[in-house]
Design a protein around this motif. Structure first.
Motif, PDB file in Angstrom:
ATOM      1  N   VAL A 205       0.867  -1.182   0.000  1.00  0.00           N
ATOM      2  CA  VAL A 205       0.000   0.000   0.000  1.00  0.00           C
ATOM      3  C   VAL A 205       0.902   1.230   0.000  1.00  0.00           C
ATOM      4  N   LEU A 206       0.690   2.102  -0.985  1.00  0.00           N
ATOM      5  CA  LEU A 206       1.554   3.268  -1.165  1.00  0.00           C
ATOM      6  C   LEU A 206       0.719   4.536  -1.254  1.00  0.00           C
ATOM      7  N   ASP A 207       1.363   5.664  -0.951  1.00  0.00           N
ATOM      8  CA  ASP A 207       0.749   6.975  -1.151  1.00  0.00           C
ATOM      9  C   ASP A 207       1.206   7.521  -2.501  1.00  0.00           C
ATOM     10  N   GLY A 208       0.290   8.158  -3.195  1.00  0.00           N
ATOM     11  CA  GLY A 208       0.631   8.704  -4.508  1.00  0.00           C
ATOM     12  C   GLY A 208      -0.163   9.950  -4.813  1.00  0.00           C
ATOM     13  N   VAL A 209       0.175  10.547  -5.939  1.00  0.00           N
ATOM     14  CA  VAL A 209      -0.496  11.758  -6.408  1.00  0.00           C
ATOM     15  C   VAL A 209      -0.984  11.516  -7.830  1.00  0.00           C
ATOM     16  N   VAL A 210      -2.260  11.848  -8.073  1.00  0.00           N
ATOM     17  CA  VAL A 210      -2.812  11.695  -9.413  1.00  0.00           C
ATOM     18  C   VAL A 210      -2.099  12.659 -10.350  1.00  0.00           C
ATOM     19  N   LYS A 211      -1.409  12.095 -11.336  1.00  0.00           N
ATOM     20  CA  LYS A 211      -0.584  12.904 -12.229  1.00  0.00           C
ATOM     21  C   LYS A 211      -1.298  13.238 -13.531  1.00  0.00           C
ATOM     22  N   ASN A 212      -2.042  12.275 -14.034  1.00  0.00           N
ATOM     23  CA  ASN A 212      -2.731  12.487 -15.312  1.00  0.00           C
ATOM     24  C   ASN A 212      -3.967  11.603 -15.349  1.00  0.00           C
ATOM     25  N   ILE A 213      -5.000  12.052 -16.050  1.00  0.00           N
ATOM     26  CA  ILE A 213      -6.258  11.308 -16.157  1.00  0.00           C
ATOM     27  C   ILE A 213      -6.572  11.068 -17.627  1.00  0.00           C
ATOM     28  N   THR A 214      -6.901   9.825 -17.950  1.00  0.00           N
ATOM     29  CA  THR A 214      -7.284   9.460 -19.320  1.00  0.00           C
ATOM     30  C   THR A 214      -8.675   8.836 -19.282  1.00  0.00           C
ATOM     31  N   ASP A 215      -9.155   8.425 -20.453  1.00  0.00           N
ATOM     32  CA  ASP A 215     -10.478   7.808 -20.520  1.00  0.00           C
ATOM     33  C   ASP A 215     -10.500   6.440 -19.849  1.00  0.00           C
ATOM     34  N   TYR A 216      -9.358   5.766 -19.834  1.00  0.00           N
ATOM     35  CA  TYR A 216      -9.321   4.401 -19.298  1.00  0.00           C
ATOM     36  C   TYR A 216      -8.765   4.306 -17.892  1.00  0.00           C
ATOM     37  N   GLY A 217      -8.310   5.408 -17.313  1.00  0.00           N
ATOM     38  CA  GLY A 217      -7.783   5.347 -15.955  1.00  0.00           C
ATOM     39  C   GLY A 217      -7.005   6.599 -15.589  1.00  0.00           C
ATOM     40  N   ALA A 218      -6.160   6.463 -14.563  1.00  0.00           N
ATOM     41  CA  ALA A 218      -5.357   7.598 -14.088  1.00  0.00           C
ATOM     42  C   ALA A 218      -3.938   7.119 -13.802  1.00  0.00           C
ATOM     43  N   PHE A 219      -2.962   7.985 -14.101  1.00  0.00           N
ATOM     44  CA  PHE A 219      -1.576   7.691 -13.774  1.00  0.00           C
ATOM     45  C   PHE A 219      -1.254   8.341 -12.429  1.00  0.00           C
ATOM     46  N   VAL A 220      -0.721   7.519 -11.529  1.00  0.00           N
ATOM     47  CA  VAL A 220      -0.434   7.968 -10.170  1.00  0.00           C
ATOM     48  C   VAL A 220       1.076   7.981  -9.964  1.00  0.00           C
ATOM     49  N   ASP A 221       1.586   9.120  -9.543  1.00  0.00           N
ATOM     50  CA  ASP A 221       3.014   9.259  -9.254  1.00  0.00           C
ATOM     51  C   ASP A 221       3.266   8.715  -7.849  1.00  0.00           C
ATOM     52  N   LEU A 222       4.085   7.657  -7.779  1.00  0.00           N
ATOM     53  CA  LEU A 222       4.383   7.012  -6.504  1.00  0.00           C
ATOM     54  C   LEU A 222       5.669   7.547  -5.884  1.00  0.00           C
ATOM     55  N   GLY A 223       6.202   8.616  -6.462  1.00  0.00           N
ATOM     56  CA  GLY A 223       7.446   9.176  -5.976  1.00  0.00           C
ATOM     57  C   GLY A 223       8.606   8.781  -6.855  1.00  0.00           C
ATOM     58  N   GLY A 224       8.515   9.143  -8.114  1.00  0.00           N
ATOM     59  CA  GLY A 224       9.580   8.804  -9.058  1.00  0.00           C
ATOM     60  C   GLY A 224       9.180   7.767 -10.063  1.00  0.00           C
ATOM     61  N   VAL A 225       8.132   7.082  -9.839  1.00  0.00           N
ATOM     62  CA  VAL A 225       7.655   6.066 -10.768  1.00  0.00           C
ATOM     63  C   VAL A 225       6.135   6.156 -10.823  1.00  0.00           C
ATOM     64  N   ASP A 226       5.600   5.973 -12.027  1.00  0.00           N
ATOM     65  CA  ASP A 226       4.150   6.073 -12.229  1.00  0.00           C
ATOM     66  C   ASP A 226       3.533   4.693 -12.295  1.00  0.00           C
ATOM     67  N   GLY A 227       2.320   4.595 -11.769  1.00  0.00           N
ATOM     68  CA  GLY A 227       1.528   3.376 -11.884  1.00  0.00           C
ATOM     69  C   GLY A 227       0.179   3.698 -12.488  1.00  0.00           C
ATOM     70  N   LEU A 228      -0.404   2.709 -13.168  1.00  0.00           N
ATOM     71  CA  LEU A 228      -1.706   2.911 -13.803  1.00  0.00           C
ATOM     72  C   LEU A 228      -2.813   2.421 -12.886  1.00  0.00           C
ATOM     73  N   LEU A 229      -3.733   3.326 -12.591  1.00  0.00           N
ATOM     74  CA  LEU A 229      -4.931   2.996 -11.831  1.00  0.00           C
ATOM     75  C   LEU A 229      -6.079   2.910 -12.824  1.00  0.00           C
ATOM     76  N   HIS A 230      -6.450   1.664 -13.185  1.00  0.00           N
ATOM     77  CA  HIS A 230      -7.488   1.484 -14.209  1.00  0.00           C
ATOM     78  C   HIS A 230      -8.843   1.916 -13.659  1.00  0.00           C
ATOM     79  N   VAL A 231      -9.705   2.363 -14.570  1.00  0.00           N
ATOM     80  CA  VAL A 231     -11.002   2.882 -14.164  1.00  0.00           C
ATOM     81  C   VAL A 231     -11.820   1.842 -13.404  1.00  0.00           C
ATOM     82  N   THR A 232     -11.635   0.550 -13.723  1.00  0.00           N
ATOM     83  CA  THR A 232     -12.396  -0.499 -13.041  1.00  0.00           C
ATOM     84  C   THR A 232     -11.869  -0.796 -11.642  1.00  0.00           C
ATOM     85  N   ASP A 233     -10.678  -0.261 -11.317  1.00  0.00           N
ATOM     86  CA  ASP A 233     -10.091  -0.515 -10.003  1.00  0.00           C
ATOM     87  C   ASP A 233     -10.137   0.707  -9.099  1.00  0.00           C
ATOM     88  N   ILE A 234     -10.880   1.743  -9.519  1.00  0.00           N
ATOM     89  CA  ILE A 234     -10.980   2.950  -8.694  1.00  0.00           C
ATOM     90  C   ILE A 234     -11.981   2.740  -7.560  1.00  0.00           C
TER      91      ILE A 234
END
Length: 573
Positions: A205-234
């Motif tokens: 479990v990590l803390d992150g900041v929403v960096k960008n939003i697309t139609d299929y999900g959001a990219f979350v900055d985990l502190g130097g690396v981005d992860g994809l948060l898919h719309v179905t997993d929000i």
């Protein structure tokens, strides 16, 4: 008198210029350079500065602070200034704090560029192809492609923020500087990614900041690396677009769902940190129970109804309406509409709930039967006329049918239906309601008593009745008994002798005696025979007046029987 062009005059002019330079202290070596000066006093909108020359300089106060802010200077402060030129009239020096800062900035930037060091700047404006950045007094150009690692739709959060940049190229003679924010991010990202990825594991479990939003999900900055948060997993509930639940810059807590160390792709989830609303759903929503929900999505095959956040069920198109068949679900319900549904089936492992919309509204055929028991009378509008009967509206979307055979006791259905037209209001009696087959049978003739009922009650098979010929056909004749009951005598039953079995020997309206061979009470119809009557009469005559064995001929026997009947008829008269 000396001439204007005399040597004496010319020499005097040169002496005057020399004397003036000495008085002003002109020194071309200071012009265009940066010098230190002490603020002597502040007059209105200017600061009077002593730079060590023979005259003082004046600098506008607005050059000592950003626009809209009050300058924080006072007499005695030492500042760097740029010497532009000497004034000719009053002998004051034209100084510039802004140009001094720019010169100082250029000097520092050249050192940083040579050492490949980062510089801090503030993104403050937008120009064609990119943005302008203030690098401590020098203005640099930031191309749009160098803003971030990924395209950024909204640079608003970056404006006015001090951040590091990498100088890509600079030309002091032309005053051009090109910087990159992306290069800094990539370098920092690589360092942080290596450190973060090294200890990254699924389930963390990590803390992150929403960096960008697309139609299929959001990219979350985990502190130097981005992860994809898919719309179905929000969230467990249905989300059509990530912007419904997230905003750029939002702080979020996420869980690592999947991590591919080869591609370094990270899949994140937020709903995994919440309790699953599907746990125990079969107990919360038992079959045949009625609930209220909100329509969240409509498809060609049905509509999804949200029973609670994260729990949806499907109302199949076949379960939407009792009466509206082959209609798109969008014509029955609307998105966000609140509806009542019945639980038809729950499959908790597959996370599926089957719902019924029509079942929650009640079966209209059952309701009709409760309100209109068999034998009751109804009144309705004729909605349609077909070749087999009338359709009468008995409810908002429910029709009852009057078959041709139930229109009139006396007229054939084809003739009786001609008296009706679409839109007529008629009365009818409820004959039958088949809930399973969704059919309601009505009758119009049943509103009156059957005129042939009494005759039917008084006739039986074997009776001899007097008939009236009403119709002549090739295969027999149709007759009426007591003017109300219809009968038919087949061709072979018209006479004992074959040569007399001809329908055309009868006339319409002629009276005929015949024997009843069958009674169809449901159809109100008799089957008759003249031939059978004649054979029975012959049998009785032989029995009463003798047999051929006694020497009497058949003609004698029948003749005696006929005479006897005539005598009895005469006595009766």
């Amino acid at each position: 008198m000396a001439s204007a062009t005399s040597p004496a005059t010319s020499g005097g002019s040169e002496d005057f210029a020399t004397l003036l330079d000495e008085m002003l202290g002109a020194n071309t070596g200071f012009a265009g350079s940066v010098v230190s000066g002490k603020i002597i006093r502040i007059d209105d909108d200017f600061a009077v500065v002593d730079v060590g020359l023979k005259s003082e300089g004046r600098v506008p106060l607005k050059e000592f602070a950003p626009q809209g802010m009050k300058p924080e200077i006072k007499p005695g402060d030492v500042v760097d200034l740029f010497v532009e030129r000497y004034e000719d009239r009053d002998g004051s020096i034209v100084l510039s704090r802004e140009k001094a800062r720019r010169e100082e900035a250029w000097t520092n930037l050249e050192k940083a560029f040579a050492a490949n060091q980062r510089v801090n700047g503030v993104l403050f404006g937008r120009v064609k192809g990119g943005f302008t950045v203030d690098l401590g007094g020098a203005v640099a150009f930031l191309p749009g492609s160098q803003v971030d690692i990924r395209p950024v739709r909204d640079v608003g959060p970056l404006m006015g923020q001090s951040q590091p940049f990498q100088i890509l190229k600079m030309d002091r003679a032309r005053g051009n500087i090109v910087v990159s924010r992306r290069a800094v991010l990539e370098e920092t990202r690589a360092e942080q990614r290596a450190e973060l990825v090294q200890g990254l594991k699924e389930g963390m479990v990590l803390d992150g900041v929403v960096k960008n939003i697309t139609d299929y999900g959001a990219f979350v900055d985990l502190g130097g690396v981005d992860g994809l948060l898919h719309v179905t997993d929000i969230a467990w509930r249905r989300i059509n677009h990530p912007s419904e639940a997230l905003t750029i810059g939002q702080q979020v807590k996420v869980q690592v769902i999947r991590f591919n160390s080869d591609t370094q792709r990270i899949s994140l989830g937020m709903k995994q940190l919440m309790s699953d609303p599907w746990d125990g759903v079969a107990i919360k929503y038992p079959v045949n129970a009625k609930f209220s929900g909100r329509v969240t999505n409509i498809t060609d095959y049905g509509a999804f109804v949200e029973l609670e956040p994260g729990v949806e069920g499907l109302v199949h198109v076949s379960e939407m309406s009792w009466t509206k068949k082959n209609v798109h679900p969008g014509k029955i319900v609307a998105t966000s509409e609140q509806v009542d549904v019945l639980i038809l089936d729950v499959d908790e492992p597959k996370r599926r709930i089957s719902l019924g919309l029509k079942q929650a509204q009640g079966n209209p055929w059952e309701v009709f039967l409760q309100d209109h028991p068999l034998g009751s009378e109804i009144e309705g509008e004729i909605r349609n006329i077909t070749e087999f009967g009338l359709f009468i509206g008995v409810g908002p979307d429910v029709d009852g049918m009057v078959h041709l055979s139930d229109l009139s006791w006396d007229l054939p259905g084809e003739s009786a239906i001609a008296a009706y037209k679409k839109g007529d209001m008629v009365k009818a009696k409820v004959l039958d309601v088949d809930v399973e087959k969704e059919r309601i049978s009505l009758g119009i003739k049943q509103l009156e008593a059957d005129p042939a009922a009494e005759v039917l009650d008084n006739v039986k098979k074997g009776d001899i009745v007097t008939c009236t010929v009403t119709k002549i056909e090739t295969n027999g004749i149709e007759v009426k008994v007591n003017d109300v009951l219809t009968g038919f005598i087949r061709r072979a039953e018209l006479a004992r002798d074959r040569q007399d079995q001809r329908p055309d020997k009868f006339a319409i309206g002629e009276k005929v005696d015949a024997k009843i061979t069958a009674v169809d009470r449901a159809a109100r119809r008799l089957s008759l025979t003249v031939k059978g009557k004649e054979i029975e009469e012959e049998r009785e005559a032989v029995k009463e007046y003798g047999t051929a064995d006694s020497g009497a001929s058949l003609g004698d026997i029948l003749g005696a029987a006929i005479r006897r009947r005539r005598e009895q008829a005469s006595e009766a008269e």
